[in-house]
Design a protein around this motif. Structure first.
Motif, PDB file in Angstrom:
ATOM      1  N   SER A 739       0.814  -1.213   0.000  1.00 47.21           N
ATOM      2  CA  SER A 739       0.000   0.000   0.000  1.00 47.21           C
ATOM      3  C   SER A 739       0.848   1.263   0.000  1.00 47.21           C
ATOM      4  O   SER A 739       0.366   2.340  -0.352  1.00 47.21           O
ATOM      5  CB  SER A 739      -0.921   0.016   1.223  1.00 47.21           C
ATOM      6  OG  SER A 739      -0.164   0.075   2.424  1.00 47.21           O
ATOM      7  N   LEU A 740       2.121   1.132   0.387  1.00 45.15           N
ATOM      8  CA  LEU A 740       3.018   2.276   0.476  1.00 45.15           C
ATOM      9  C   LEU A 740       3.885   2.445  -0.768  1.00 45.15           C
ATOM     10  O   LEU A 740       4.749   3.314  -0.799  1.00 45.15           O
ATOM     11  CB  LEU A 740       3.922   2.128   1.702  1.00 45.15           C
ATOM     12  CG  LEU A 740       3.197   2.009   3.049  1.00 45.15           C
ATOM     13  CD1 LEU A 740       4.152   1.592   4.141  1.00 45.15           C
ATOM     14  CD2 LEU A 740       2.512   3.309   3.406  1.00 45.15           C
ATOM     15  N   LEU A 741       3.643   1.612  -1.773  1.00 44.41           N
ATOM     16  CA  LEU A 741       4.451   1.654  -2.986  1.00 44.41           C
ATOM     17  C   LEU A 741       3.668   2.269  -4.145  1.00 44.41           C
ATOM     18  O   LEU A 741       2.441   2.202  -4.185  1.00 44.41           O
ATOM     19  CB  LEU A 741       4.889   0.237  -3.388  1.00 44.41           C
ATOM     20  CG  LEU A 741       5.736  -0.530  -2.381  1.00 44.41           C
ATOM     21  CD1 LEU A 741       6.104  -1.888  -2.967  1.00 44.41           C
ATOM     22  CD2 LEU A 741       6.985   0.245  -1.994  1.00 44.41           C
ATOM     23  N   LYS A 742       4.406   2.834  -5.085  1.00 49.34           N
ATOM     24  CA  LYS A 742       3.778   3.319  -6.307  1.00 49.34           C
ATOM     25  C   LYS A 742       3.167   2.155  -7.071  1.00 49.34           C
ATOM     26  O   LYS A 742       3.637   1.016  -6.991  1.00 49.34           O
ATOM     27  CB  LYS A 742       4.824   4.027  -7.188  1.00 49.34           C
ATOM     28  CG  LYS A 742       5.382   5.309  -6.608  1.00 49.34           C
ATOM     29  CD  LYS A 742       6.455   5.898  -7.513  1.00 49.34           C
ATOM     30  CE  LYS A 742       7.030   7.190  -6.918  1.00 49.34           C
ATOM     31  NZ  LYS A 742       8.121   7.726  -7.759  1.00 49.34           N
ATOM     32  N   ASN A 743       2.128   2.467  -7.812  1.00 43.34           N
ATOM     33  CA  ASN A 743       1.498   1.448  -8.642  1.00 43.34           C
ATOM     34  C   ASN A 743       2.484   0.945  -9.687  1.00 43.34           C
ATOM     35  O   ASN A 743       3.360   1.688 -10.142  1.00 43.34           O
ATOM     36  CB  ASN A 743       0.262   2.036  -9.325  1.00 43.34           C
ATOM     37  CG  ASN A 743      -0.808   0.990  -9.610  1.00 43.34           C
ATOM     38  OD1 ASN A 743      -0.564  -0.203  -9.499  1.00 43.34           O
ATOM     39  ND2 ASN A 743      -1.986   1.451  -9.972  1.00 43.34           N
ATOM     40  N   ASN A 744       2.372  -0.320 -10.059  1.00 38.16           N
ATOM     41  CA  ASN A 744       3.230  -0.872 -11.100  1.00 38.16           C
ATOM     42  C   ASN A 744       2.417  -1.834 -11.955  1.00 38.16           C
ATOM     43  O   ASN A 744       1.225  -2.070 -11.700  1.00 38.16           O
ATOM     44  CB  ASN A 744       4.469  -1.558 -10.507  1.00 38.16           C
ATOM     45  CG  ASN A 744       4.113  -2.663  -9.518  1.00 38.16           C
ATOM     46  OD1 ASN A 744       3.109  -3.355  -9.680  1.00 38.16           O
ATOM     47  ND2 ASN A 744       4.933  -2.831  -8.501  1.00 38.16           N
ATOM     48  N   ALA A 745       3.044  -2.405 -12.959  1.00 37.54           N
ATOM     49  CA  ALA A 745       2.319  -3.248 -13.913  1.00 37.54           C
ATOM     50  C   ALA A 745       1.687  -4.447 -13.230  1.00 37.54           C
ATOM     51  O   ALA A 745       0.553  -4.833 -13.548  1.00 37.54           O
ATOM     52  CB  ALA A 745       3.265  -3.697 -15.023  1.00 37.54           C
ATOM     53  N   LEU A 746       2.403  -5.065 -12.281  1.00 43.53           N
ATOM     54  CA  LEU A 746       1.861  -6.241 -11.604  1.00 43.53           C
ATOM     55  C   LEU A 746       0.636  -5.872 -10.777  1.00 43.53           C
ATOM     56  O   LEU A 746      -0.400  -6.531 -10.849  1.00 43.53           O
ATOM     57  CB  LEU A 746       2.931  -6.880 -10.720  1.00 43.53           C
ATOM     58  CG  LEU A 746       2.454  -8.069  -9.870  1.00 43.53           C
ATOM     59  CD1 LEU A 746       1.896  -9.182 -10.759  1.00 43.53           C
ATOM     60  CD2 LEU A 746       3.592  -8.590  -8.997  1.00 43.53           C
ATOM     61  N   MET A 747       0.729  -4.800  -9.993  1.00 40.22           N
ATOM     62  CA  MET A 747      -0.411  -4.415  -9.172  1.00 40.22           C
ATOM     63  C   MET A 747      -1.593  -3.989 -10.029  1.00 40.22           C
ATOM     64  O   MET A 747      -2.750  -4.276  -9.698  1.00 40.22           O
ATOM     65  CB  MET A 747      -0.015  -3.325  -8.173  1.00 40.22           C
ATOM     66  CG  MET A 747       0.730  -3.866  -6.964  1.00 40.22           C
ATOM     67  SD  MET A 747       0.782  -2.722  -5.572  1.00 40.22           S
ATOM     68  CE  MET A 747       2.238  -1.782  -5.977  1.00 40.22           C
ATOM     69  N   ARG A 748      -1.328  -3.311 -11.133  1.00 37.63           N
ATOM     70  CA  ARG A 748      -2.437  -2.931 -12.017  1.00 37.63           C
ATOM     71  C   ARG A 748      -3.133  -4.160 -12.580  1.00 37.63           C
ATOM     72  O   ARG A 748      -4.356  -4.222 -12.657  1.00 37.63           O
ATOM     73  CB  ARG A 748      -1.934  -2.036 -13.152  1.00 37.63           C
ATOM     74  CG  ARG A 748      -1.694  -0.587 -12.739  1.00 37.63           C
ATOM     75  CD  ARG A 748      -1.505   0.314 -13.949  1.00 37.63           C
ATOM     76  NE  ARG A 748      -0.303  -0.017 -14.699  1.00 37.63           N
ATOM     77  CZ  ARG A 748       0.913   0.478 -14.439  1.00 37.63           C
ATOM     78  NH1 ARG A 748       1.076   1.327 -13.440  1.00 37.63           N
ATOM     79  NH2 ARG A 748       1.956   0.145 -15.176  1.00 37.63           N
ATOM     80  N   SER A 749      -2.351  -5.166 -12.973  1.00 40.59           N
ATOM     81  CA  SER A 749      -2.968  -6.369 -13.527  1.00 40.59           C
ATOM     82  C   SER A 749      -3.748  -7.124 -12.455  1.00 40.59           C
ATOM     83  O   SER A 749      -4.701  -7.842 -12.764  1.00 40.59           O
ATOM     84  CB  SER A 749      -1.910  -7.285 -14.158  1.00 40.59           C
ATOM     85  OG  SER A 749      -1.189  -8.000 -13.181  1.00 40.59           O
ATOM     86  N   LEU A 750      -3.380  -6.951 -11.187  1.00 40.54           N
ATOM     87  CA  LEU A 750      -4.087  -7.597 -10.082  1.00 40.54           C
ATOM     88  C   LEU A 750      -5.240  -6.755  -9.551  1.00 40.54           C
ATOM     89  O   LEU A 750      -5.838  -7.106  -8.537  1.00 40.54           O
ATOM     90  CB  LEU A 750      -3.105  -7.911  -8.948  1.00 40.54           C
ATOM     91  CG  LEU A 750      -2.008  -8.935  -9.275  1.00 40.54           C
ATOM     92  CD1 LEU A 750      -1.045  -9.079  -8.107  1.00 40.54           C
ATOM     93  CD2 LEU A 750      -2.610 -10.292  -9.622  1.00 40.54           C
TER      94      LEU A 750
END
Length: 853
Positions: A739-750
């Motif tokens: 929750s404290l990290l910038k969004n990235n490709a993996l989190m967007r896909s999830l």
């Protein structure tokens, strides 16, 4: 030998990516042995995950029909061409489109063979006696026909609660305390009293209770977003006390840091706050992260929380109402004033004003003038009303949606109008405010809102008494969200078995039968993987202060004099370092005995690579991020060399500096401290590392010099150093959460949204992209690889110990005999790190792991 062949490691090239068929086969074997239907997991997620097995098959197009927007695409077509004869009280030919069920029951739509639907035949026919609309009405355009075709082929999706018939239901405005039904079977929690009565009235059984282990996993994931540690799980299961579940809930809600880390995800979505993305590069958007995190850490009362967002007392919470200032010309529906109306109404009232921001809403009672009236509260100059992006020649007047509670003075200055709105929103008689947030909390813990979807609060709840009681309880408990979470989590309803029925997947009327299983969010999934593998990032992207009053060993460290925070650099001791300057800084730390626990915190303006005893351990290029390095296991008794390769960025001379502070406790209990100072050395000669390893750096070496810290260093970093160091040195450093990290490709896909819009519900289904990333994403592969090594070391090479620990941590249970047989065959008697990695991957892909059950 057939089964052994499944474990042959092979790589198959598919669509430009590599897939490890070993893990896919292993996952399938566990999954088939376990059974998709076990534990009430349901088929949708299990079926989607089964697609992982198909990744070894020839690649096919991943393109899919775009999702139809019922409210904005379908409703306008039906209203324009069909409602006159088949909507509201009209049902010519016995055909009504007032609801999805009426359309399906008419037989005019064939959901099994959508292309053969009679409705499509009617709207495309050229026969005057057959065509619809009739010959004396305007025909549908090709685009409109395409919209209805996509709608039918897509399964006839329908906005729950919507009807073309006259809307009879209007949600109550004022709060209400319902009369509680009698206690049944000793279940005294008000939630249970209401739901026991609900089930009895419908002759439905009370859901079965879940066991202690399943409850412990569920409540950890729901309240703090983490898996329970195996040791804590075992102690909880063994505890014979009758009140242990209530105590577990209280203990979790007292974990302020973990609570804030977890619920930050929920509120970031709801308040469209993030750390990168749309608007930040151009300066058209401002974070509220520091304010939001502190509010969660302090458990700020929710009425105060809303007031400080609507009428910010300081700039820290101002980014919410400021919205996103888009570059160039924007449509009337994307101005910051209209964003204000949309965001405030959706976040705090569960009202979707997007339709009404363009025209009178098709789906509920809100009008264009009401949307613009709310927008005018924020406006600093006259705001002209636009309908469908065209001015109507009328100026909006600031106004509140529920004038029974009071009204905004349109002549007052903007700050005063915002104060008035904040007061009206949190007015004690505004039951819609309290109902909206408790409905969201119920959804988070129980899998479905009492009003659903969450931003359709004009819809009738499936149990008005339950919604009204929770809303009343929140106000009665001084708007303490934790008290509402406690009330839900300590109910028998929450602690009962998950139920999946057909009512959740179609457009039918919902009937409560128990809590629903929920997918882990992207953040929960990554946190769980990092818990299992020990591979969490070393520093957050969010600019938050994660500190609490020290206790235990932390208090002992805190009692010592603070480690002096000194910034050092090399080169000339006078003047400002040139842009692009690179140099090396080093120091040797000698330890008389091994470290039991401890850490170093450090940062560099601007870039650094850190080597400890010749190995690269960390790198960074953002000086505002304070990095943490655990020292146990990294440092040895004797000499330990720290080497930083540093660089000053920029286009012109500018301040540069490196800061490190360390504290530890040895196995004998001795406490030590250390940091950057004038005894460090620097060299202009850069080393040539190979594959993350560094030999003995060449000289010449000169004494480093202490630099005067610039104000921004002190303001941003200085306040965090001691608190983070104290916790780290005591072994209490909290894991950096997703929750404290910038969004990235993996989190967007999830499923993590980009947060340029308010989001209250993330997609429940699994996409093809998610299946691919879960199977093969590189950062996951790296985490599982490192986790395999850590787990093997922890288990001291014992395959049974590997399985016991992994299953207890990941699933809060022992492996079944079938699972143990499959996984033991992969591990063998002398497991390798690669074998453990495969097992770890396979377990983390099970629906049972991916769900809160």
């Amino acid at each position: 030998m057939g089964r052994l062949r499944l474990f042959c490691r092979e790589r198959r090239r598919r669509g430009g990516r590599w897939f490890d068929s070993t893990r896919h086969h292993l996952w399938i074997m566990i999954h088939l042995n376990r059974g998709i239907g076990d534990h009430g997991l349901g088929g949708r997620l299990g079926g989607c995950l089964l697609a992982l097995a198909a990744l070894a098959a020839p690649s096919r197009s991943l393109a899919a029909e775009p999702t139809i927007d019922f409210s904005h695409e379908v409703v306008p077509v039906l209203r324009e061409h069909c409602v006159e004869c088949h909507g509201d009280k009209e049902a010519k030919g016995g055909f009504s489109i007032n609801s999805r069920s009426l359309i399906v029951d008419s037989g005019s739509v064939d959901l099994e063979s959508p292309g053969d639907s009679y409705l499509l035949e009617l709207i495309t026919s050229s026969d005057p006696d057959l065509q619809m609309p009739p010959a004396d009405h305007e025909r549908l355009s090709g685009l409109e026909v395409a919209v209805l075709r996509r709608w039918i082929v897509g399964g006839l999706p329908w906005e729950e609660g919507f009807s073309f018939g006259a809307t009879a239901y209007e949600p109550p405005l004022h709060p209400r305390l319902p009369e509680l039904p009698p206690v049944v079977a000793g279940r005294t929690n008000p939630i249970d009293r209401i739901l026991d009565n609900y089930l009895a009235e419908r002759d439905l059984p009370t859901p079965a209770p879940i066991d202690d282990a399943l409850f412990y996993r569920r409540v950890h994931l729901d309240l703090v977003g983490l898996l329970p540690e195996p040791e804590a799980l075992a102690a909880f299961v063994a505890d014979p006390a009758s009140d242990k579940r209530e105590r577990a809930v209280e203990t979790l809600l007292e974990k302020d840091l973990a609570y804030a880390d977890h619920w930050l995800t929920f509120f970031n979505d709801l308040l469209r706050n993030d750390y990168s993305g749309t608007g930040f590069i151009t300066g058209g958007r401002r974070q509220i992260t520091g304010w939001l995190y502190a509010a969660l850490l302090d458990n700020m009362p929710f009425d105060q929380f809303a007031r400080e967002l609507i009428a910010p007392p300081t700039a820290e919470s101002g980014g919410y109402i400021e919205g996103i200032k888009w570059r160039g010309e924007v449509s009337a529906g994307q101005t910051v004033e209209i964003q204000f109306a949309q965001n405030v109404s959706q976040s705090f009232l569960g009202i979707n004003m997007k339709c009404a921001s363009c025209h009178d809403s098709f789906i509920d009672r809100w009008t264009l003038e009401e949307a613009y009236g709310l927008a005018a509260i924020y406006a600093t100059e006259p705001l002209e009303i636009h309908r469908c992006d065209k001015p109507v020649g009328k100026t909006a007047e600031a106004g509140w949606l529920f004038p029974k509670l009071g009204q905004i003075d349109p002549q007052a200055p903007q700050p005063e109008r915002l104060q008035q709105l904040a007061g009206l929103m949190t007015h004690p008689e505004n039951g819609r405010f309290t109902r909206t947030i408790v409905n969201r909390l119920w959804y988070k813990l129980m899998g479905r809102g009492i009003v659903h979807p969450l931003d359709a609060m004009q819809s009738e709840p499936w149990n008005a008494d339950l919604l009204d009681y929770l809303a009343w309880y929140l106000a009665e408990e001084d708007y303490d969200l934790k008290r509402v979470l406690r009330l839900i989590a300590t109910s028998h309803a929450y602690q009962s078995a998950s139920e999946v029925t057909a009512a959740e997947s179609g457009g039918g009327t919902y009937t409560y039968r128990g809590p629903l299983p929920r997918r882990l969010t992207a953040e929960q999934f990554l946190d769980a993987v990092w818990q299992l593998t020990g591979e969490a990032p070393s520093a957050p992207d969010a600019a938050v202060v994660r500190s609490l009053p020290p206790s235990g060993d932390a208090a002992e460290v805190d009692a010592l004099p603070p480690v002096p925070v000194q910034w050092i650099w090399g080169g000339a001791s006078d003047g400002v370092p040139p842009a692009g300057q690179q140099l090396v800084l080093r120091k040797t730390l000698k330890l008389e005995e091994p470290i039991a626990r401890g850490a170093a915190v450090f940062t560099c303006d601007n870039e650094f690579v850190l080597y400890v005893n010749g190995r690269e351990v960390e790198r960074g290029d953002n000086w505002t991020t304070l990095h943490t390095l655990p020292l146990r296991g990294r440092l040895k008794q004797g000499d330990n060399q720290f080497v930083f390769v540093v660089k000053n960025a920029g286009d012109a001379p500018n301040p540069a500096g490196l800061m490190l502070a360390a504290a530890w406790k040895t196995e004998s209990g001795t406490v030590g401290q250390w940091g950057t100072d004038a005894t460090w050395q620097w060299s202009p000669t850069l080393p040539q590392p190979r594959e993350g390893r560094l030999g003995n750096p060449p000289g010449p070496w000169k004494p480093a010099h202490v630099v005067e810290p610039v104000a921004s260093w002190t303001e941003t970093i200085g306040s965090q150093v001691q608190s983070q160091l104290v916790l780290a040195a005591a072994g209490e450093t909290p894991m950096v959460r997703a929750s404290l990290l910038k969004n990235n490709a993996l989190m967007r896909s999830l499923g993590r949204p980009t947060r340029d819009q308010v989001v209250s519900m993330r997609p429940p289904g699994l996409t093809t992209l998610e299946a691919i990333d879960l199977a093969n994403e590189q950062t996951l592969a790296d985490a599982f690889a490192a986790g395999g090594e850590h787990l093997l070391e922890k288990a001291e090479g014992d395959p049974d110990a590997v399985l016991r620990h992994l299953y207890a941590f990941a699933l809060s249970r022992e492996p079944t005999d079938d699972e143990r047989a499959v996984l033991r065959e992969r591990l063998g008697e002398r497991p390798t790190a690669a074998a453990v990695q495969d097992v770890l991957w396979a377990v983390c892909m099970l629906p049972e792991f991916l769900l809160v059950r």
